[in-house]
Design a protein around this motif. Structure first.
Motif, PDB file in Angstrom:
ATOM      1  N   VAL A 139     -39.197   5.819  49.755  1.00  0.00           N
ATOM      2  CA  VAL A 139     -39.460   4.365  50.358  1.00  0.00           C
ATOM      3  C   VAL A 139     -38.755   3.563  49.441  1.00  0.00           C
ATOM      4  O   VAL A 139     -37.916   2.648  50.253  1.00  0.00           O
ATOM      5  CB  VAL A 139     -40.836   4.098  50.234  1.00  0.00           C
ATOM      6  CG1 VAL A 139     -41.186   2.815  50.649  1.00  0.00           C
ATOM      7  CG2 VAL A 139     -41.614   5.046  51.118  1.00  0.00           C
ATOM      8  N   ILE A 140     -38.616   3.627  48.282  1.00  0.00           N
ATOM      9  CA  ILE A 140     -37.829   2.591  47.330  1.00  0.00           C
ATOM     10  C   ILE A 140     -36.495   3.040  47.299  1.00  0.00           C
ATOM     11  O   ILE A 140     -35.517   2.075  47.148  1.00  0.00           O
ATOM     12  CB  ILE A 140     -38.309   2.649  46.002  1.00  0.00           C
ATOM     13  CG1 ILE A 140     -38.095   3.891  45.101  1.00  0.00           C
ATOM     14  CG2 ILE A 140     -39.771   2.355  45.787  1.00  0.00           C
ATOM     15  CD1 ILE A 140     -38.481   4.035  43.923  1.00  0.00           C
ATOM     16  N   ARG A 141     -35.843   4.285  47.867  1.00  0.00           N
ATOM     17  CA  ARG A 141     -34.568   4.427  47.897  1.00  0.00           C
ATOM     18  C   ARG A 141     -34.087   5.396  49.043  1.00  0.00           C
ATOM     19  O   ARG A 141     -33.894   6.427  48.984  1.00  0.00           O
ATOM     20  CB  ARG A 141     -34.099   5.182  46.595  1.00  0.00           C
ATOM     21  CG  ARG A 141     -32.493   5.332  46.519  1.00  0.00           C
ATOM     22  CD  ARG A 141     -32.085   6.185  45.443  1.00  0.00           C
ATOM     23  NE  ARG A 141     -30.644   6.206  45.257  1.00  0.00           N
ATOM     24  CZ  ARG A 141     -29.914   7.286  44.412  1.00  0.00           C
ATOM     25  NH1 ARG A 141     -30.780   7.932  43.567  1.00  0.00           N
ATOM     26  NH2 ARG A 141     -28.856   7.266  44.407  1.00  0.00           N
ATOM     27  N   PRO A 142     -34.207   4.588  50.213  1.00  0.00           N
ATOM     28  CA  PRO A 142     -33.870   5.408  51.453  1.00  0.00           C
ATOM     29  C   PRO A 142     -32.454   6.193  51.316  1.00  0.00           C
ATOM     30  O   PRO A 142     -31.370   5.454  51.000  1.00  0.00           O
ATOM     31  CB  PRO A 142     -33.773   4.262  52.713  1.00  0.00           C
ATOM     32  CG  PRO A 142     -34.719   3.208  51.834  1.00  0.00           C
ATOM     33  CD  PRO A 142     -34.316   3.172  50.395  1.00  0.00           C
ATOM     34  N   GLY A 143     -32.484   7.249  51.813  1.00  0.00           N
ATOM     35  CA  GLY A 143     -31.235   8.052  51.802  1.00  0.00           C
ATOM     36  C   GLY A 143     -30.793   8.951  50.597  1.00  0.00           C
ATOM     37  O   GLY A 143     -29.906   9.590  50.723  1.00  0.00           O
ATOM     38  N   GLY A 144     -31.603   8.461  49.726  1.00  0.00           N
ATOM     39  CA  GLY A 144     -31.842   9.208  48.446  1.00  0.00           C
ATOM     40  C   GLY A 144     -31.955  10.703  48.564  1.00  0.00           C
ATOM     41  O   GLY A 144     -31.328  11.751  48.226  1.00  0.00           O
ATOM     42  N   MET A 145     -33.215  11.029  49.266  1.00  0.00           N
ATOM     43  CA  MET A 145     -33.674  12.147  49.768  1.00  0.00           C
ATOM     44  C   MET A 145     -34.268  12.054  51.080  1.00  0.00           C
ATOM     45  O   MET A 145     -34.735  11.052  51.309  1.00  0.00           O
ATOM     46  CB  MET A 145     -34.559  12.888  48.860  1.00  0.00           C
ATOM     47  CG  MET A 145     -35.787  12.276  48.367  1.00  0.00           C
ATOM     48  SD  MET A 145     -36.538  13.025  46.951  1.00  0.00           S
ATOM     49  CE  MET A 145     -35.544  13.195  45.614  1.00  0.00           C
ATOM     50  N   GLY A 146     -34.890  13.179  51.594  1.00  0.00           N
ATOM     51  CA  GLY A 146     -35.298  13.089  52.972  1.00  0.00           C
ATOM     52  C   GLY A 146     -36.692  13.418  52.838  1.00  0.00           C
ATOM     53  O   GLY A 146     -37.210  13.817  51.984  1.00  0.00           O
ATOM     54  N   PHE A 147     -37.591  13.193  53.903  1.00  0.00           N
ATOM     55  CA  PHE A 147     -38.968  13.495  54.098  1.00  0.00           C
ATOM     56  C   PHE A 147     -39.182  15.127  54.025  1.00  0.00           C
ATOM     57  O   PHE A 147     -40.231  15.428  53.798  1.00  0.00           O
ATOM     58  CB  PHE A 147     -39.551  12.565  55.530  1.00  0.00           C
ATOM     59  CG  PHE A 147     -39.995  11.420  55.382  1.00  0.00           C
ATOM     60  CD1 PHE A 147     -40.938  11.123  54.607  1.00  0.00           C
ATOM     61  CD2 PHE A 147     -39.074  10.424  55.830  1.00  0.00           C
ATOM     62  CE1 PHE A 147     -41.303   9.612  54.318  1.00  0.00           C
ATOM     63  CE2 PHE A 147     -39.126   9.127  55.482  1.00  0.00           C
ATOM     64  CZ  PHE A 147     -40.449   8.636  55.043  1.00  0.00           C
ATOM     65  N   GLY A 148     -38.124  15.746  54.525  1.00  0.00           N
ATOM     66  CA  GLY A 148     -38.315  17.253  54.126  1.00  0.00           C
ATOM     67  C   GLY A 148     -38.430  17.514  52.745  1.00  0.00           C
ATOM     68  O   GLY A 148     -39.485  18.456  52.483  1.00  0.00           O
ATOM     69  N   ASP A 149     -37.982  16.990  51.975  1.00  0.00           N
ATOM     70  CA  ASP A 149     -38.102  17.086  50.212  1.00  0.00           C
ATOM     71  C   ASP A 149     -39.450  16.496  50.146  1.00  0.00           C
ATOM     72  O   ASP A 149     -40.359  17.268  49.305  1.00  0.00           O
ATOM     73  CB  ASP A 149     -37.224  16.194  49.551  1.00  0.00           C
ATOM     74  CG  ASP A 149     -35.743  16.684  49.878  1.00  0.00           C
ATOM     75  OD1 ASP A 149     -35.604  18.030  49.790  1.00  0.00           O
ATOM     76  OD2 ASP A 149     -34.891  15.897  49.804  1.00  0.00           O
ATOM     77  N   VAL A 150     -40.262  15.550  50.610  1.00  0.00           N
ATOM     78  CA  VAL A 150     -41.537  15.046  50.327  1.00  0.00           C
ATOM     79  C   VAL A 150     -42.676  15.835  50.683  1.00  0.00           C
ATOM     80  O   VAL A 150     -43.670  16.289  50.198  1.00  0.00           O
ATOM     81  CB  VAL A 150     -41.648  13.623  51.207  1.00  0.00           C
ATOM     82  CG1 VAL A 150     -43.192  13.179  50.906  1.00  0.00           C
ATOM     83  CG2 VAL A 150     -40.719  12.616  51.022  1.00  0.00           C
ATOM     84  N   LYS A 151     -42.364  16.707  51.984  1.00  0.00           N
ATOM     85  CA  LYS A 151     -43.263  17.693  52.347  1.00  0.00           C
ATOM     86  C   LYS A 151     -43.212  19.055  51.599  1.00  0.00           C
ATOM     87  O   LYS A 151     -44.280  19.464  51.267  1.00  0.00           O
ATOM     88  CB  LYS A 151     -43.009  17.780  54.024  1.00  0.00           C
ATOM     89  CG  LYS A 151     -43.190  16.728  55.030  1.00  0.00           C
ATOM     90  CD  LYS A 151     -42.335  16.929  56.264  1.00  0.00           C
ATOM     91  CE  LYS A 151     -42.365  15.666  57.162  1.00  0.00           C
ATOM     92  NZ  LYS A 151     -41.765  15.981  58.173  1.00  0.00           N
ATOM     93  N   LEU A 152     -42.110  19.276  51.217  1.00  0.00           N
ATOM     94  CA  LEU A 152     -41.773  20.409  50.368  1.00  0.00           C
ATOM     95  C   LEU A 152     -42.572  20.171  48.917  1.00  0.00           C
ATOM     96  O   LEU A 152     -43.065  21.012  48.437  1.00  0.00           O
ATOM     97  CB  LEU A 152     -40.400  20.926  50.100  1.00  0.00           C
ATOM     98  CG  LEU A 152     -40.295  22.187  49.122  1.00  0.00           C
ATOM     99  CD1 LEU A 152     -40.750  23.354  49.739  1.00  0.00           C
ATOM    100  CD2 LEU A 152     -38.703  22.119  49.097  1.00  0.00           C
ATOM    101  N   ALA A 153     -42.535  19.144  48.411  1.00  0.00           N
ATOM    102  CA  ALA A 153     -43.041  18.567  47.214  1.00  0.00           C
ATOM    103  C   ALA A 153     -44.609  18.752  47.107  1.00  0.00           C
ATOM    104  O   ALA A 153     -45.236  19.346  46.172  1.00  0.00           O
ATOM    105  CB  ALA A 153     -42.708  17.286  46.809  1.00  0.00           C
ATOM    106  N   GLY A 154     -45.189  18.600  48.212  1.00  0.00           N
ATOM    107  CA  GLY A 154     -46.581  19.023  48.369  1.00  0.00           C
ATOM    108  C   GLY A 154     -46.916  20.549  48.211  1.00  0.00           C
ATOM    109  O   GLY A 154     -47.995  20.805  47.614  1.00  0.00           O
ATOM    110  N   VAL A 155     -46.135  21.370  48.812  1.00  0.00           N
ATOM    111  CA  VAL A 155     -46.249  22.544  48.870  1.00  0.00           C
ATOM    112  C   VAL A 155     -46.239  22.984  47.292  1.00  0.00           C
ATOM    113  O   VAL A 155     -46.909  23.983  46.840  1.00  0.00           O
ATOM    114  CB  VAL A 155     -45.309  23.419  49.875  1.00  0.00           C
ATOM    115  CG1 VAL A 155     -45.461  24.851  49.699  1.00  0.00           C
ATOM    116  CG2 VAL A 155     -45.627  22.821  51.292  1.00  0.00           C
ATOM    117  N   LEU A 156     -45.145  22.706  46.959  1.00  0.00           N
ATOM    118  CA  LEU A 156     -44.839  22.934  45.397  1.00  0.00           C
ATOM    119  C   LEU A 156     -45.983  22.681  44.486  1.00  0.00           C
ATOM    120  O   LEU A 156     -46.264  23.407  43.500  1.00  0.00           O
ATOM    121  CB  LEU A 156     -43.546  22.803  44.998  1.00  0.00           C
ATOM    122  CG  LEU A 156     -42.329  23.255  45.938  1.00  0.00           C
ATOM    123  CD1 LEU A 156     -41.138  22.583  45.345  1.00  0.00           C
ATOM    124  CD2 LEU A 156     -42.240  24.767  46.019  1.00  0.00           C
ATOM    125  N   GLY A 157     -46.263  21.406  44.822  1.00  0.00           N
ATOM    126  CA  GLY A 157     -47.514  21.066  43.881  1.00  0.00           C
ATOM    127  C   GLY A 157     -48.595  21.755  44.009  1.00  0.00           C
ATOM    128  O   GLY A 157     -49.436  21.828  43.014  1.00  0.00           O
TER     129      GLY A 157
END
Length: 261
Positions: free
Chosen positions: A174-192
């Motif tokens: 949200v604070i840095r659009p384009g830095g990474m994608g929402f795919g990374d966000v979803k993967l972060a939840g799985v890894l967490g």
């Protein structure tokens, strides 16, 4: 007993790796991983069952299609070998415990997501989203630990870890659009989910190891003039590698850091 388990799980990994080759090719293209059966992309002939034995068939065919002689990429047996090795190492690391299926699943998903992210810079929902359900069920089984002592606190840590990492990556996007994608966000939840289940130190180390490893890799590319500050570099592989560091040596690294402090 453990040695036999490692061998059997390693052989299973070779078979899974063969399937992952199909997943990596078809999922980003929106194709079914079940049908049609695998065929040579050059001549269209279906691959015979005896030509589809992981690693062995590629070696026997000398890396070429039996029908048209077209070269078959060495990536196929490499993916099979790496998956087999990861499965064997996971079985050696954990042993015959209820958590083993959960972490074998994570190993398989990691191979697929790494390759897809490198190929197309995308982490498909078709792989990431079901991993929440599968991971939660398998880790829930491990927490229940039929025939042994249940550890429901681990499952609570897993839920907290998933929510925390998902929220952190969401804020970054949200604070840095384009830095990474929402795919990374979803993967972060799985890894967490997985890191939290193992322990708090694994969660913290695995969380930040991704940024350290990814930052070092990006710096090396820039020093070698292979990339610039605005170059798109897939972050999924570094998230997965960082999680692996947290899972395997997270407690030891956290203890060493606290000792230095």
């Amino acid at each position: 007993m453990t040695s036999l388990l490692v061998v059997l799980v390693g052989l299973l990994g070779l078979v899974v790796g063969s399937f992952l080759n199909v997943v990596v090719w078809r999922v980003p293209r929106g194709e079914s991983v079940v049908s049609p059966p695998s065929a040579c992309p050059s001549c269209g002939h279906r691959i015979r069952p005896w030509d589809n034995v992981p690693v062995v068939s590629w070696l026997a065919l000398r890396g070429r299609c039996r029908d048209c002689g077209t070269s078959i990429s060495a990536r196929y047996p490499l993916v099979e070998s790496v998956t087999g090795a990861l499965f064997a190492l996971t079985a050696w690391w954990l042993g015959p415990v209820w958590a083993l299926p959960a972490f074998l699943y994570l190993a398989a998903v990691s191979v697929a997501l790494c390759l897809i992210d490198v190929d197309v810079h995308r982490l498909p929902d078709a792989i990431v989203l079901p991993s929440y359900v599968v991971g939660l069920v398998l880790l829930g089984l491990a927490s229940w630990n039929p025939g042994g002592t249940s550890d429901w606190a681990a499952l609570l840590r897993a839920a907290i870890g998933a929510a925390a990492m998902f929220a952190f990556y969401f804020v970054l996007v949200v604070i840095r659009p384009g830095g990474m994608g929402f795919g990374d966000v979803k993967l972060a939840g799985v890894l967490g989910l997985y890191l939290g289940w193992v322990g708090w130190s694994s969660l913290v180390v695995g969380w930040f190891a991704a940024f350290v490893l990814g930052g070092v890799f990006g710096s090396v590319l820039m020093l070698a003039r292979r990339a610039g500050r605005k170059s798109a570099i897939p972050f999924g592989p570094w998230m997965l590698l960082g999680a692996a560091v947290g899972l395997v040596v997270g407690p030891q690294l956290a203890e060493a850091y606290l000792g230095l402090m």
